[in-house]
Write an enzyme that holds these catalytic residues in place. Structure first.
Site, PDB file in Angstrom:
ATOM      1  N   GLN A  84      -7.090  30.872 -27.306  1.00 49.91           N
ATOM      2  CA  GLN A  84      -7.039  30.761 -25.850  1.00 49.91           C
ATOM      3  C   GLN A  84      -6.754  32.085 -25.145  1.00 49.91           C
ATOM      4  OE1 GLN A  84      -4.121  27.608 -25.349  1.00 49.91           O
ATOM      5  NE2 GLN A  84      -5.566  26.039 -26.029  1.00 49.91           N
ATOM      6  N   GLY A 193       8.593  23.698 -25.225  1.00 56.00           N
ATOM      7  CA  GLY A 193       9.446  22.815 -26.003  1.00 56.00           C
ATOM      8  C   GLY A 193       9.968  21.616 -25.248  1.00 56.00           C
ATOM      9  N   GLY A 194       9.418  21.341 -24.046  1.00 56.57           N
ATOM     10  CA  GLY A 194       9.895  20.196 -23.284  1.00 56.57           C
ATOM     11  C   GLY A 194       9.761  18.885 -24.026  1.00 56.57           C
ATOM     12  N   GLU A 195       8.800  18.818 -24.948  1.00 59.21           N
ATOM     13  CA  GLU A 195       8.607  17.581 -25.719  1.00 59.21           C
ATOM     14  C   GLU A 195       9.703  17.378 -26.753  1.00 59.21           C
ATOM     15  OE1 GLU A 195       6.718  20.248 -25.854  1.00 59.21           O
ATOM     16  OE2 GLU A 195       4.853  19.854 -24.783  1.00 59.21           O
ATOM     17  N   ASN A 262       6.919  19.395 -16.746  1.00 60.17           N
ATOM     18  CA  ASN A 262       7.553  18.124 -16.402  1.00 60.17           C
ATOM     19  C   ASN A 262       8.944  18.000 -16.994  1.00 60.17           C
ATOM     20  OD1 ASN A 262       5.820  17.766 -18.948  1.00 60.17           O
ATOM     21  ND2 ASN A 262       7.170  15.987 -19.045  1.00 60.17           N
ATOM     22  N   ASP A 304       3.483  13.050 -17.111  1.00 62.92           N
ATOM     23  CA  ASP A 304       3.262  14.253 -17.916  1.00 62.92           C
ATOM     24  C   ASP A 304       2.387  15.261 -17.176  1.00 62.92           C
ATOM     25  OD1 ASP A 304       3.524  15.934 -20.169  1.00 62.92           O
ATOM     26  OD2 ASP A 304       1.623  15.249 -20.964  1.00 62.92           O
ATOM     27  N   ASP A 306       2.558  18.334 -16.091  1.00 63.12           N
ATOM     28  CA  ASP A 306       3.139  19.675 -16.059  1.00 63.12           C
ATOM     29  C   ASP A 306       2.465  20.500 -14.963  1.00 63.12           C
ATOM     30  OD1 ASP A 306       4.711  20.081 -18.849  1.00 63.12           O
ATOM     31  OD2 ASP A 306       2.935  18.867 -19.177  1.00 63.12           O
ATOM     32  N   ARG A 331      -2.008  19.837 -11.746  1.00 65.14           N
ATOM     33  CA  ARG A 331      -2.318  18.796 -12.732  1.00 65.14           C
ATOM     34  C   ARG A 331      -2.265  17.421 -12.064  1.00 65.14           C
ATOM     35  NH1 ARG A 331      -0.144  19.319 -18.918  1.00 65.14           N
ATOM     36  NH2 ARG A 331      -0.486  17.183 -19.633  1.00 65.14           N
ATOM     37  N   TRP A 478     -12.367  22.204 -20.532  1.00 65.78           N
ATOM     38  CA  TRP A 478     -11.149  22.921 -20.882  1.00 65.78           C
ATOM     39  C   TRP A 478     -11.408  24.433 -20.805  1.00 65.78           C
ATOM     40  CZ3 TRP A 478      -6.178  21.255 -22.097  1.00 65.78           C
ATOM     41  CH2 TRP A 478      -6.007  19.876 -22.133  1.00 65.78           C
TER      42      TRP A 478
END
Length: 574
Positions: A84, A193-195, A262, A304, A306, A331, A478
């Protein structure tokens, strides 16, 4: 190139000095750094200028000859998953990153590899997003933010590791994927790392020594402004607020603007309140890290959505008013126009750019949304909403062209999701989401319109808030965008592996090229000895592949998009 290679160790080489066989004014990702920044031009940036435009004034490749683009050279990275990062070019040298903490330096004209660096990832580390979005160049150094949450400084000449600073503890779920932001002798990064139930932050480090200068959390604590928007417990310590896209910077006010992801876990009823500063743009003083302003796009997020993409800094008119604006395609499916000042972020306007069923209305003064009942997810509650959890636009950046006055968005329209929340239990280093993985992987809900098309490239007139043109793709988009003075827009993003070029004024497809894999890389353009090149990395993976899997599950078919990273460099055939 021999003389230029020797010169690379000097500041002059990275400053864009013009020498025999070296690059003419060097274009970092997409534009000449010196056009906007008062600092010495010995650095390069993620989107080409501090405003984040994704624009280059180069016009050697233009709407009249882009159909003659041909391959100049290509290079296989040897890595799978999401490629990316933009190819960063200065003075004839190119630097790219790949998944697995790898940096490669090339001669930009020939593709000759000069050096390669790779930082080992701990075997126990589970990569949730195996990608990297680029380096920062500053002085005679190359800076890399790593998956295991370290900031690395490399010698630009040799790739030798000069220093490594631990930014956070990967064992607690922190990781980094973004390209650092360099300004005023500081290298700034944000945490993913929010997940995993982390507490997000932006931190700055001295470019010479790696010593931490400041750290500002994106989730407000009990004794901080905004702390009362969280429950009166310790949930803020696990509140998410990831920062995984490079910020933009305004040298006039010395403020860096960052998008914040988020709140965590996803279920909003587990953390009642607005949850500042999740789903916001925040303005930080680069010298001190002090929060100087913010705008929250939507409160108590449960979708979700973000909002990690940094806003573009554009001085424009909007409906007859001059605005020093911050523009963000959210988003959440709205285009947001904000106003930047030295100590505040003001709301100006917002409008939907894709199908959106959650927002009932926006407060005309603040932009705060009111939600439609039944669209807000919760524990044990099944909810249907549009756009999907990947949003109207995910992380791939927009672009702005001052020649056309248009703002370009890589959008996903007509697509919806269905989620059912569940109670989340926190354990350090493990997923802390509040939605089952099966639900996430099969969340796509098709509409009659989405069965016709989903992916789009859109062009908007910021002065009027009106859409000028749209190009449609059958499934997803994307593709990060690049626009140029040659009246072009470049982007990939589709599962057919194509890299496209459009007329920036009309949206007409002028050229496309089949690469080895899907293109989710940020395109760049540069010029050497009077000849312009366009470069992009192809390499499908991460969330593009996950979204493809969700499509396949719903449509009951199997789409194979080959993996494997390749760097492609094009020029006009003579």
């Amino acid at each position: 190139m021999k003389k230029s290679i020797v010169a690379l160790g000097a500041i002059a080489a990275l400053a864009g000095a013009v020498t025999a066989h070296a690059a003419l004014p060097a274009y970092s990702s997409v534009t000449d750094a010196r056009l906007r920044n008062p600092e010495p031009a010995n650095w390069l940036m993620y989107r080409g200028n501090y405003g984040g435009w994704g624009y280059s004034p180069l016009k050697g490749i233009n709407s009249g000859n882009v159909g003659k683009l041909t391959l100049a050279w290509a290079y296989s990275s040897g890595m799978n998953e999401g490629h990316q990062a933009p190819p960063m070019v200065n003075n004839g040298y190119m630097f790219v990153t790949t998944p697995n903490n790898q940096v490669i330096a090339f001669e930009a004209r020939t593709g000759k590899e000069l050096w390669r660096y790779k930082k080992t990832i701990p075997e126990e580390l589970q990569q949730l997003h195996p990608t990297n979005r680029g380096v920062a160049l500053y002085g005679d150094k190359v800076f890399l933010a790593t998956t295991d949450a370290n900031l690395v400084a490399l010698d630009a000449t040799t790739g030798k590791e000069l220093w490594v600073t631990k930014v956070a503890d990967w064992k607690s779920g922190y990781y980094m994927t973004l390209a650092p932001l360099a300004a005023k002798g500081k290298i700034m990064v944000g945490s993913s790392g929010g997940e995993y139930g982390v507490r997000g932050f932006v931190a700055a480090f001295d470019a010479e020594t790696g010593k931490e200068a400041w750290r500002t959390h994106t989730v407000a604590g009990p004794d901080e402004p905004g702390g009362d928007t969280w429950p009166k417990d310790d949930s803020y310590k696990r509140g998410g607020g990831s920062v995984w896209i490079t910020g933009s910077y305004d040298p006039d006010t010395n403020l860096a603007f960052w998008g914040v992801g988020n709140a965590g876990p996803w279920t909003p009823d587990s953390r009642p309140g607005d949850n500042l500063y999740a789903n916001s743009t925040i303005a930080l003083d680069v010298d001190t890290g002090k929060l100087k302003g913010y705008h929250q796009y939507h409160w108590n997020d449960g979708w979700d959505w973000d909002e990690v993409s940094a806003p573009l800094l554009i001085d424009t008119e909007h409906k007859g008013r001059k605005v020093k604006s911050l523009v963000h395609a959210g988003r959440n499916g709205y285009v947001w126009m904000l106003e930047r000042t030295a100590d505040k972020v003001n709301y100006v306007d917002a409008w939907p750019f894709v199908k959106q069923t959650v927002f009932k209305s926006l407060d005309p003064k603040t932009g705060r949304p009111t939600y439609n009942e039944g669209t807000v997810p919760g524990i044990g509650k099944k909810t249907h909403f549009c756009p999907s959890l990947w949003g109207g636009k995910d992380w791939p950046p927009e672009a702005y062209n001052p020649q056309t006055g248009l703002f370009y968005i890589p959008a996903n329209n007509n697509l919806c999701s269905e989620l059912t929340g569940e109670a989340a239990k926190y354990k350090a280093g493990e997923l802390y989401i509040g939605v089952s993985l099966d639900n996430i992987l099969t969340n796509v809900r098709m509409t009659p319109e989405s069965r016709q098309h989903v992916g789009e490239v859109q062009a908007w007139d910021l002065k009027t808030g009106k859409k000028v043109w749209t190009h449609e793709y059958p499934e997803m988009n994307w593709g990060p965008l690049l626009t140029t003075g040659g009246n072009l827009v470049f982007g990939g993003g589709t599962n057919d592996r194509m890299f496209h070029a459009f007329d920036a004024s009309t949206g007409k497809l002028l050229w496309q090229y089949p690469t080895n894999s899907g293109v989710t890389g940020v395109p760049s353009t540069f010029e050497i000895d009077g000849e312009q090149y366009v470069a992009v990395q192809s390499g499908w993976g991460v969330d593009a592949q996950r979204m493809q899997g969700a499509f396949d599950a719903v449509l009951d078919h199997k789409t194979v998009v080959p993996q494997g990273g390749v760097l492609w460099v094009f020029k006009v055939a003579k």
